[in-house]
Each structure stands twice: as C-alpha cells, then as structure tokens.
Design an enzyme around this catalytic site. Structure first.
Site, short mmCIF file in Angstrom:
data_model
loop_
_atom_site.label_atom_id
_atom_site.label_comp_id
_atom_site.label_asym_id
_atom_site.label_seq_id
_atom_site.Cartn_x
_atom_site.Cartn_y
_atom_site.Cartn_z
N LYS A 151 0.84 -1.19 0.00
CA LYS A 151 0.00 0.00 0.00
C LYS A 151 0.88 1.25 0.00
O LYS A 151 1.88 1.32 0.71
CB LYS A 151 -0.91 0.02 1.24
CG LYS A 151 -2.10 -0.91 1.15
CD LYS A 151 -3.03 -0.73 2.35
CE LYS A 151 -4.26 -1.60 2.22
NZ LYS A 151 -5.16 -1.44 3.39
N GLU A 166 -19.58 -9.09 8.35
CA GLU A 166 -20.67 -8.46 9.09
C GLU A 166 -21.69 -9.47 9.60
O GLU A 166 -22.20 -9.33 10.73
CB GLU A 166 -21.36 -7.42 8.20
CG GLU A 166 -20.50 -6.23 7.83
CD GLU A 166 -19.62 -6.47 6.62
OE1 GLU A 166 -18.88 -5.57 6.23
OE2 GLU A 166 -19.70 -7.59 6.03
N ARG A 173 -25.74 -5.79 5.63
CA ARG A 173 -25.25 -7.10 5.21
C ARG A 173 -25.53 -8.18 6.25
O ARG A 173 -25.33 -9.36 5.98
CB ARG A 173 -23.75 -7.01 4.92
CG ARG A 173 -23.38 -5.85 4.02
CD ARG A 173 -21.92 -5.88 3.63
NE ARG A 173 -21.69 -6.81 2.54
CZ ARG A 173 -20.49 -7.06 2.02
NH1 ARG A 173 -19.42 -6.49 2.52
NH2 ARG A 173 -20.34 -7.91 1.04
#
Length: 618
Positions: free
Chosen positions: A282, A368, A396
């Site tokens: 990243k 979730e 979700r």
C-alpha cells in the site's frame, strides 16, 4: 499539474495494449504520479490506488477490455483503472457532486463491469458473468476478479470460490492482491520463476495428459495429486485454494511487470478457474503513504511535497469519538462489556478501547454477518456485546439481526455509525435505510440522538436496555454539545419538548432537530426532540394530537418506512386525523457530493425546511 506525456496520449485500454514493455514501465511511473497529484487535489483513496498501479496497467495490456471483464472488489483501488479507461480529464471531479464516483459504477463507463463499494463481492459477480458467457456461447471472454487479503476474510468470497470450483467450462481468474506481506528479493525471484513455470502450457498440458492417463489407476492418480500439492506447498501456500478447485499460482511481486505480464498472458491462454496470488505494498512509490498507509488511506486534500499536516485549529468532538470515549467508560463500569467491529477499528472509534481492553476487543474481519451472530453467542452466556458498525454495513447482517439476535431477544447493543448521508463516498455508503429496515423488527429499540451529549446518554440507555437496542449517529461533528462525564441513561421511549408552541408540532429525529429550530420560531410551533423511533413517546404524541392540527416529521433517512411513517401509523391507529408532512430523503439513491449541499438539494437544510413548512401550514 506535472506533465505526463505518455499518459496524456493514453485514452483507452487499446492504447495500453499497443505499448512496448519499456513504455509500460514509463506508463506506470506517470500513472502513479498522476494519481498522487489528483488525489491530493480532490481527496480520496490514496494508499490502495498507489499499490495497484502495475497490476492495473498489466491487466489492461494483457486482456481485451471491455469485452473481457475486470471486476474490482470494494473498488477503492480503481482510480488507475478509471484513468486508463477514458476518465483522466474528469478526475478533478472525483467524489464531487455531479462528478466521478470514488468507486466502479456501471452507469459511468462500459469498462466498469460491476458496481461496488462493499467488500467480498467480486468473485461472486465474476462467476455469474462467466456462467452467463458460457450460456451465451462467448467462450473467449475472460473474467478477472481482483480481491484484497482483507476482503478475502468475508465469507461471501469463500462461498463464491466453493461454487466456482465445481462450475465447469468457464473462464475465471481470481487475483488475490495481498498487501499485508513483504517480499525479499530472493523470494521474489524464485516466485517469478515458479509463477512462469506453473502457469505455462508445458506444465499444465503435461498435468492434464497425466490425469487422463492415470484415470484408470485411481491409487496412482491420487498419489500424483498429493505429490503435486505437497511439492507446490513447499514453495507456495497453494493447498487451500487448490482444494476449492482452483489452479493456484504465486505469490509473485505485484509491482514487477516482468512477473505480472508473462504470468497473466499464460493464465489468459489457460482458461478454467485460476487463482493468482500477488504481493503489493500500500502506498507504493510515495514514501509517506508507504510508512503510514492508514493515514493516507482516504485523505482529504493535501500538499504531496509536505504530506498530510495535522491541523492545529481546535476541532469539535465527532460522534465517533463520543462513542469511543463512552465505550471505554462503560467498560470500566461493567466488566461484562465486550466490543466488536467488522474490520473498522479506526473508523468506528475503537482504537483506544483495544489499547485499554485488548481481551475484550474483537475484530472479526470483514464479516458483518458473523459479527452479529458472534455478538449473539457472547450475549447467550451473559456478556454484554456492543457491535460498532456502519449503517451501510449493517445491511449485510440483516438476517442475523432478525434471526440470531432479535428473535431470541438477546442483549446486544448496536452502535450504528455513519447514519444519514456521508458526502463524498456516495450512495454505496449512505446510511439512510437503517430506520426503515430495523423498526419493523420485534423486540428492538432504536434511538436517534440530536447531538453529541445525547449520543452518549442514549448509548447508555441502549446498553442498559435488556434486549437488542440500536443508537444511530452521523459522520463528523454536530453542534458541539459537550457530553457528560458519567454514563447516565435517558428513559427509553421518552421524547423532549424543546420549544412549546401552538397548532404546528415539529417532530425531529436526530441531528436535523437543529436546522428545524428556525421554522419553529417562525411559526410559533412546538419543537420536539423525539430521541426514539421505537418505541415512540405515545403519551406525548397523544397530548400533541389533541392540541395541534399540523404535524411535521424530520429525519436524515429514507422517508419510506422511516420515522415519519412510524408517526403516521401511530396517529392513524389511535384515531387522530392531524395533517402530516414527512420530511426526509427521497426514494432514490443519492450520489456523492458535499455533505451540506446534498442535504440542501433534498430540502433538509435550514432554509429549505423553513420554506417547505411555511407552504404546508399556509
């Protein structure tokens, strides 16, 4: 902006496919520089996009997009893809009203094969497209799903891989963009060699021929399979993905075009279900983002030469910070409290809680559904779980909220962050449906605090309620109301009259109480901070219905099925016939833009509320 000569001549993927290997290297440098300068001017996701530059260039060089389908998981790493697919000159409008979305969007470009912004969906979508291509006789078409190591923690990704492994005659390439590991040069060189070897025709053709020859001798075939798995396993973590039915390749250096290009070429020609594991970093190419990818994950505007400079101006406390302080204080008062997050520690304000109570903190990954049922399990044995989750992500886990928590009346507290509109992140992240989808569930109570002080108090109310309870609060700051230092609750289902008036009753749910105050003054109206959507304050509503002829409800959520609907249902059920005006968000998906401008555009700023109410009561 800096001059980027090659990038400025690259207007679509056909131009990328025409470039030489040397030019591709130059293109990656220019693309990385352009992304950095562009995001510095508009804000947006930076670290993730810098980490996928080489992969993006390689994909559009090797595959025939848009006929071949590229599906980005989450999509916060797709800026390079947008730039290379004809949207470079629009990047100045990124995440702004009327501008480019910060995520892939089918209506924005034919190159955006699938719209997304939530995680773990790419493999399912790509598999569906691959099955459709088979049905339509498009056997040449390739389908590439790029998924991160974080998104791979979502159960949906594994459901899709389980399905893909038994789906015949399709072209599906899953690329795992693993940016949580580092590569030393020797490992990179070895894996480049292995990737070329394992993805090449010789190895794959030989393997297929041997399988056909050995079909008549099952024990020998089984031995050959095991030998292949364990031989590859000495070098690569292949076994798990091979068990799903994928041909695993990697890991390879995702910043090395000399690894990516030949490997992708081999896999393109191979077909079937393939799994390529790449390692990226990243923030690659921008030292500040490499050193602190979290800070540079989604920055606002900044100077690339200086980097992000912390503001010295005093800031109002955010609702998320109010929650973070409350959960630490409540944990000190009650040893049964445990906190859960589905991979949103920073965003949900749990950094300090983890530091203070590491044994009572659970980050379950991007899962979730699991987070809700995990909370249910904790509650079954007498703990008091607090699930910190964004409104848009709680969607979700809807079945789990109903079946695993509410149906069993378990004591779980939902701290619902990012309620209402969220500005630049747009429709995919807007928390405008939670009132509608939660108030129909039995056993649950729902609070809508109007400021920071009430947020803390209502969190305590929800926590002390013996059953499922939710508190929804927006992104950012409110009026600056200073929360109390204790954790005293407010009565469940009791509203507060802020201003006593006549004829018109304005019932506000949440932070829109404050822009409604002007209308209350103009019309000598009664202004009520309702505090609770469920249960409603029936005693107060009955009093108001007997003395007021007009009701106005205001909420920062969807009108259909929302808090205003709840008030209308209550009045009708109890035989009251007052005129009702429901103010809230319309029945449409609302795109990105400035937070206040979006509310103004939909009639929920102070001026618009006053004008609408004036027309209503005239």
């Amino acid at each position: 902006m800096t001059n980027f000569p090659l990038l400025e001549c690259t207007n679509d993927p056909a131009d990328v496919r025409a470039l030489s290997r040397e030019q591709l290297g130059q293109l990656t440098q220019e693309l990385r520089g352009f992304i950095l300068e562009s995001v510095a001017q508009t804000g947006g996701h930076l670290s993730s996009n810098l980490g996928t530059v080489e992969l993006t260039v390689a994909l559009h060089h090797v595959f025939n997009t848009p006929d071949d389908k590229i599906i980005w998981d989450v999509g916060h790493q797709s800026y390079g893809h947008k730039i290379l697919t004809g949207r470079r000159e629009q990047m100045h409008s990124l995440r702004q009203l009327g501008g480019l979305s910060g995520f892939p969007k089918r209506s924005e470009s034919v190159y955006d094969a699938f719209g997304t912004a939530h995680s773990s969906t790419s493999i399912s979508a790509a598999l569906g497209m691959a099955a459709a291509a088979r049905h339509l006789g498009l056997k040449h078409r390739q389908h590439i799903a790029i998924i991160g190591d974080g998104a791979l923690t979502g159960g949906m990704a594994f459901e899709a891989m389980n399905n893909a492994g038994v789906t015949d005659d399709i072209n599906l390439l899953v690329i795992l963009n693993d940016n949580d590991m580092s590569i030393s040069p020797p490992v990179g060189a070895m894996n480049r060699y292995l990737a070329k070897l394992l993805s090449g025709d010789f190895v794959n053709n030989t393997r297929d021929k041997l399988k056909k020859l050995l079909k008549g001798a099952p024990p020998v075939l089984e031995f050959a399979k095991r030998f292949e798995e364990h031989t590859k396993g000495m070098f690569v973590p292949a076994t798990m993905f091979e068990e799903f039915g994928f041909n695993y390749i990697g890991p390879i250096n995702g910043h090395d075009l000399d690894s990516l290009l030949p490997t992708l070429e081999n896999l393109k020609n191979r077909g079937g279900v393939q799994f390529l594991h790449i390692i990226t970093k990243k923030g690659q190419g921008y030292k500040l983002a490499e050193d602190d990818p979290i800070m540079y994950h989604g920055p606002s505007t900044f100077n690339p030469q200086q980097g992000i400079v912390a503001s010295t101006a005093p800031k109002k406390i955010t609702f998320t910070q109010v929650f973070g302080q409350w959960v630490c204080d409540m944990a000190a008062a009650d040893s049964r409290l445990v906190a859960i997050t589905p991979a949103m520690r920073e965003g949900s304000g749990l950094v300090e809680f983890e530091a203070q109570y590491p044994q009572r903190y659970f980050d379950v990954g991007i899962a979730e559904q699991h987070s809700a049922t995990f909370a249910a399990g904790l509650a079954c044995d007498g703990l008091k779980p607090v699930l910190a989750i964004y409104s848009t992500f709680l969607q979700r886990a809807y079945d789990q909220v109903i079946h695993d928590i509410a149906l069993q009346n378990l004591d779980v507290t939902f701290a619902i962050d990012r309620a209402g509109l969220v500005g630049a992140d747009g429709a995919t992240h807007a928390g405008v449906y939670d009132i509608a989808y939660m108030r129909c569930i039995p056993n649950i109570v729902i609070a809508t605090p109007s400021d920071e002080a009430e947020t803390r108090a209502l969190l305590s109310s929800a926590y002390q309620f013996n059953g499922p309870a939710a508190v929804r609060y927006p992104r950012g700051s409110g009026t600056g109301a200073v929360p109390a230092t204790d954790v005293q609750p407010l009565p469940v289902g009791q509203a507060k009259v802020v201003r006593q008036g006549e004829r018109v009753a304005i019932l506000a749910f949440g932070t829109l109480l404050h822009p409604a105050a002007l209308s209350a003054e103009q019309h000598n109206a009664t202004l009520v901070d309702m505090r609770w959507v469920k249960p409603l304050d029936g005693v107060l509503l009955a009093q108001l219905a007997q003395t007021h002829t007009h009701f106005v409800t205001i909420e920062d959520s969807a009108k259909q099925g929302g808090a205003g609907s709840a008030v209308g249902e209550w009045l009708a059920a109890h035989g009251y016939t007052a005129k009702i005006l429901n103010l809230g968000l319309p029945d449409q998906f609302i795109d990105q833009g400035d937070y206040m401008a979006l509310y103004a555009a939909h009639g929920l700023d102070e001026k618009s509320i006053a004008s609408t109410i004036a027309t209503f009561v005239a």
